[in-house]
Design a protein around this motif. Structure first.
Motif, PDB file in Angstrom:
ATOM      1  N   LYS A  94      13.075  12.620  17.053  1.00  0.00           N
ATOM      2  CA  LYS A  94      11.619  12.404  17.151  1.00  0.00           C
ATOM      3  C   LYS A  94      11.237  11.033  16.604  1.00  0.00           C
ATOM      4  CE  LYS A  94      10.077  17.230  17.128  1.00  0.00           C
ATOM      5  NZ  LYS A  94       9.250  18.248  16.422  1.00  0.00           N
ATOM      6  N   ASP A  95      11.911  10.596  15.546  1.00  0.00           N
ATOM      7  CA  ASP A  95      11.619   9.278  14.981  1.00  0.00           C
ATOM      8  C   ASP A  95      11.997   8.180  15.967  1.00  0.00           C
ATOM      9  OD1 ASP A  95      10.992  10.813  12.826  1.00  0.00           O
ATOM     10  OD2 ASP A  95      12.371   9.846  11.424  1.00  0.00           O
ATOM     11  N   THR A  96      13.165   8.325  16.567  1.00  0.00           N
ATOM     12  CA  THR A  96      13.614   7.340  17.549  1.00  0.00           C
ATOM     13  C   THR A  96      12.647   7.278  18.728  1.00  0.00           C
ATOM     14  OG1 THR A  96      15.928   7.720  16.940  1.00  0.00           O
ATOM     15  CG2 THR A  96      15.521   6.676  19.068  1.00  0.00           C
ATOM     16  N   TYR A 113       6.584   1.840  12.899  1.00  0.00           N
ATOM     17  CA  TYR A 113       7.421   2.109  11.727  1.00  0.00           C
ATOM     18  C   TYR A 113       6.723   2.879  10.611  1.00  0.00           C
ATOM     19  CZ  TYR A 113      10.803   1.283   7.988  1.00  0.00           C
ATOM     20  OH  TYR A 113      11.713   1.451   6.977  1.00  0.00           O
ATOM     21  N   LEU A 114       5.476   2.554  10.296  1.00  0.00           N
ATOM     22  CA  LEU A 114       4.827   3.173   9.141  1.00  0.00           C
ATOM     23  C   LEU A 114       4.785   4.700   9.208  1.00  0.00           C
ATOM     24  CD1 LEU A 114       1.850   0.819   8.208  1.00  0.00           C
ATOM     25  CD2 LEU A 114       4.171   0.871   7.299  1.00  0.00           C
ATOM     26  N   PRO A 115       4.492   5.312  10.368  1.00  0.00           N
ATOM     27  CA  PRO A 115       4.478   6.776  10.394  1.00  0.00           C
ATOM     28  C   PRO A 115       5.830   7.399  10.038  1.00  0.00           C
ATOM     29  CG  PRO A 115       3.320   5.901  12.288  1.00  0.00           C
ATOM     30  CD  PRO A 115       4.008   4.740  11.639  1.00  0.00           C
ATOM     31  N   LEU A 116       6.919   6.720  10.355  1.00  0.00           N
ATOM     32  CA  LEU A 116       8.244   7.240  10.021  1.00  0.00           C
ATOM     33  C   LEU A 116       8.471   7.208   8.519  1.00  0.00           C
ATOM     34  CD1 LEU A 116      10.364   5.508  12.827  1.00  0.00           C
ATOM     35  CD2 LEU A 116       8.967   7.592  12.934  1.00  0.00           C
ATOM     36  N   VAL A 117       8.015   6.132   7.884  1.00  0.00           N
ATOM     37  CA  VAL A 117       8.159   6.029   6.427  1.00  0.00           C
ATOM     38  C   VAL A 117       7.331   7.109   5.751  1.00  0.00           C
ATOM     39  CG1 VAL A 117       7.880   4.554   4.423  1.00  0.00           C
ATOM     40  CG2 VAL A 117       8.542   3.544   6.615  1.00  0.00           C
ATOM     41  N   ARG A 118       6.100   7.285   6.171  1.00  0.00           N
ATOM     42  CA  ARG A 118       5.224   8.280   5.550  1.00  0.00           C
ATOM     43  C   ARG A 118       5.781   9.696   5.720  1.00  0.00           C
ATOM     44  NH1 ARG A 118       0.905   5.081   8.256  1.00  0.00           N
ATOM     45  NH2 ARG A 118      -0.036   3.716   6.669  1.00  0.00           N
ATOM     46  N   LYS A 119       6.404   9.953   6.872  1.00  0.00           N
ATOM     47  CA  LYS A 119       6.923  11.291   7.153  1.00  0.00           C
ATOM     48  C   LYS A 119       8.174  11.613   6.351  1.00  0.00           C
ATOM     49  CE  LYS A 119       8.470  11.941  11.351  1.00  0.00           C
ATOM     50  NZ  LYS A 119       8.526  12.244  12.800  1.00  0.00           N
ATOM     51  N   ARG A 120       9.023  10.603   6.096  1.00  0.00           N
ATOM     52  CA  ARG A 120      10.347  10.867   5.523  1.00  0.00           C
ATOM     53  C   ARG A 120      10.502  10.473   4.056  1.00  0.00           C
ATOM     54  NH1 ARG A 120      12.130  14.334   9.309  1.00  0.00           N
ATOM     55  NH2 ARG A 120      11.862  13.454  11.404  1.00  0.00           N
ATOM     56  N   ARG A 121       9.546   9.750   3.482  1.00  0.00           N
ATOM     57  CA  ARG A 121       9.794   9.140   2.171  1.00  0.00           C
ATOM     58  C   ARG A 121       9.918  10.147   1.035  1.00  0.00           C
ATOM     59  NH1 ARG A 121       3.880   6.238   1.314  1.00  0.00           N
ATOM     60  NH2 ARG A 121       2.614   8.092   1.720  1.00  0.00           N
ATOM     61  N   THR A 122       9.399  11.375   1.199  1.00  0.00           N
ATOM     62  CA  THR A 122       9.530  12.378   0.145  1.00  0.00           C
ATOM     63  C   THR A 122      10.521  13.481   0.497  1.00  0.00           C
ATOM     64  OG1 THR A 122       7.626  13.599   1.006  1.00  0.00           O
ATOM     65  CG2 THR A 122       7.192  11.941  -0.706  1.00  0.00           C
ATOM     66  N   GLU A 142       0.836  -1.206   0.000  1.00  0.00           N
ATOM     67  CA  GLU A 142       0.000   0.000   0.000  1.00  0.00           C
ATOM     68  C   GLU A 142       0.868   1.252   0.000  1.00  0.00           C
ATOM     69  OE1 GLU A 142      -3.469   2.142   2.734  1.00  0.00           O
ATOM     70  OE2 GLU A 142      -3.007   0.015   3.017  1.00  0.00           O
ATOM     71  N   LEU A 143       1.964   1.237   0.762  1.00  0.00           N
ATOM     72  CA  LEU A 143       2.896   2.366   0.736  1.00  0.00           C
ATOM     73  C   LEU A 143       3.453   2.588  -0.659  1.00  0.00           C
ATOM     74  CD1 LEU A 143       5.077   1.945   3.964  1.00  0.00           C
ATOM     75  CD2 LEU A 143       3.538   3.832   3.455  1.00  0.00           C
ATOM     76  N   GLU A 144       3.765   1.517  -1.346  1.00  0.00           N
ATOM     77  CA  GLU A 144       4.325   1.622  -2.699  1.00  0.00           C
ATOM     78  C   GLU A 144       3.319   2.233  -3.676  1.00  0.00           C
ATOM     79  OE1 GLU A 144       7.250   0.786  -4.450  1.00  0.00           O
ATOM     80  OE2 GLU A 144       8.190   0.825  -2.473  1.00  0.00           O
ATOM     81  N   GLN A 145       2.030   2.022  -3.434  1.00  0.00           N
ATOM     82  CA  GLN A 145       1.001   2.494  -4.355  1.00  0.00           C
ATOM     83  C   GLN A 145       0.639   3.965  -4.135  1.00  0.00           C
ATOM     84  OE1 GLN A 145      -0.336   0.713  -6.880  1.00  0.00           O
ATOM     85  NE2 GLN A 145       1.030  -0.979  -6.352  1.00  0.00           N
ATOM     86  N   GLU A 149       6.122   3.388  20.815  1.00  0.00           N
ATOM     87  CA  GLU A 149       5.162   2.359  20.426  1.00  0.00           C
ATOM     88  C   GLU A 149       5.537   1.002  21.011  1.00  0.00           C
ATOM     89  OE1 GLU A 149       2.280   2.331  18.956  1.00  0.00           O
ATOM     90  OE2 GLU A 149       2.218   4.492  18.628  1.00  0.00           O
ATOM     91  N   GLN A 150       6.831   0.720  21.052  1.00  0.00           N
ATOM     92  CA  GLN A 150       7.260  -0.538  21.660  1.00  0.00           C
ATOM     93  C   GLN A 150       6.830  -0.588  23.128  1.00  0.00           C
ATOM     94  OE1 GLN A 150       8.686  -2.656  19.621  1.00  0.00           O
ATOM     95  NE2 GLN A 150       9.442  -1.355  17.978  1.00  0.00           N
ATOM     96  N   GLN A 151       7.080   0.506  23.832  1.00  0.00           N
ATOM     97  CA  GLN A 151       6.738   0.538  25.257  1.00  0.00           C
ATOM     98  C   GLN A 151       5.236   0.446  25.464  1.00  0.00           C
ATOM     99  OE1 GLN A 151       8.388   3.831  27.424  1.00  0.00           O
ATOM    100  NE2 GLN A 151       7.651   3.060  29.401  1.00  0.00           N
ATOM    101  N   ALA A 152       4.464   1.124  24.623  1.00  0.00           N
ATOM    102  CA  ALA A 152       3.013   1.107  24.777  1.00  0.00           C
ATOM    103  C   ALA A 152       2.443  -0.298  24.608  1.00  0.00           C
ATOM    104  CB  ALA A 152       2.375   2.055  23.761  1.00  0.00           C
TER     105      ALA A 152
END
Length: 297
Positions: free
Chosen positions: A161-163, A235-244, A29-32, A169-172
């Motif tokens: 912020k990404d870290t 992980y997904l929010p980091l990809v969406r934020k940085r991919r462009t 879905e990210l690729e699309q 999320e891991q802790q939550a």
């Protein structure tokens, strides 16, 4: 002596396959997506799915799985999501390693084993998007059973912020199982993913556990499931934020050098790589974690 755990094995194996399907769907879905920015004109990538098979010494059925790899996508340069369920008899070297590491008695008398799990490694096109690793697994012998796994973030260009988001999320997801889990598993990851010959970590950490068995299978499995469930929201929010984010050749060079750390660690220290090759699993699936390109200075 551990029981055969027939229903528990089936439940764990089905869960790892379900998690694999969810992650593969989310990555495609990210690729699309059609965000403006670098790589927006490239063709969306798709996973190529290949059955894998464990080679047994006598030619009998020893299990296998699926190797799902995407190469040259708009977002992912190379990503693999493998799932497998393998079984059989441990060889002499594996028996010795298992007995020494876990203190399991009787390995030479009954060296049967069963293992199932999911393993993921993503190497990204954009140097601002962090690489990532995740796996969860269950291992059984007639003498013991245990779980292992975790996930860790491997950016070549670090963003605090990404870290913080990834760890948050891991802790939550871990805290409902006990407040002591996250700090313990974070420290475990920091120790496990350290590269002694470079005197540095390979990334910014995450969580990791191994040989985990409290004696309550259902509680331990629930914990393992939440380690897996934490991955996509971490992980997904980091990809969406940085991919462009715009990048230049210096950024790409930094990415390739950082990938060298990843390759060194996986080939020299990673237990999963060693175990997979030692027990006859598909070598391409075991080495799927290696980046498509890397550089050493």
């Amino acid at each position: 002596m551990a029981e055969e755990f027939t229903s528990e094995k089936a439940e764990a194996s089905a869960w790892f396959r379900q998690l694999r399907d969810e992650i593969v769907d989310a990555f495609e879905e990210l690729e699309q997506s059609h965000d403006e920015g670098p790589l927006s004109d490239a063709e969306p990538g798709r996973f190529e799915v290949t059955p894998t098979k464990r080679e047994s010494s006598d030619g009998s059925d020893a299990g296998g799985g699926l190797m799902s790899v995407m190469r040259g996508g708009r977002v992912f340069e190379k990503v693999g999501v493998n799932v497998s369920t393998v079984f059989g008899t441990l060889g002499e070297r594996a028996q010795m390693a298992m007995a020494a590491r876990k203190g399991i008695p009787g390995m030479t008398e009954d060296p049967r084993f069963w293992a199932s799990g999911i393993s993921l490694v993503a190497h990204m096109q954009n140097p601002h998007v962090p690489a990532v690793h995740m796996n969860t697994r269950m291992f059984w012998t007639p003498h013991a059973w245990w779980f292992g796994g975790g996930s860790d973030l491997n950016p070549c260009i670090e963003y605090d912020k990404d870290t913080a988001h990834f760890h948050g999320e891991q802790q939550a997801h871990l805290d409902p199982h006990g407040k002591a889990h996250y700090p313990r598993f974070k420290e475990w990851a920091d120790e496990y993913f350290y590269i002694p010959h470079r005197k540095r970590a390979r990334g910014v950490g995450g969580i990791f556990m191994d040989d985990y068995s409290t004696g309550d299978w259902h509680a331990d499995f629930a914990l393992t499931q939440d380690i897996g469930r934490a991955f996509l929201p971490a992980y997904l929010p980091l990809v969406r934020k940085r991919r462009t984010t715009a990048w230049d050749e210096a950024d790409k060079d930094a990415q390739l050098v950082h990938r060298g750390l990843y390759a060194e660690y996986n080939l020299v220290y990673d237990r999963g790589t060693k175990f997979g090759l030692e027990t006859g699993h598909d070598a391409n699936a075991v080495l799927m974690s290696l980046p498509p390109l890397a550089k050493w200075v």
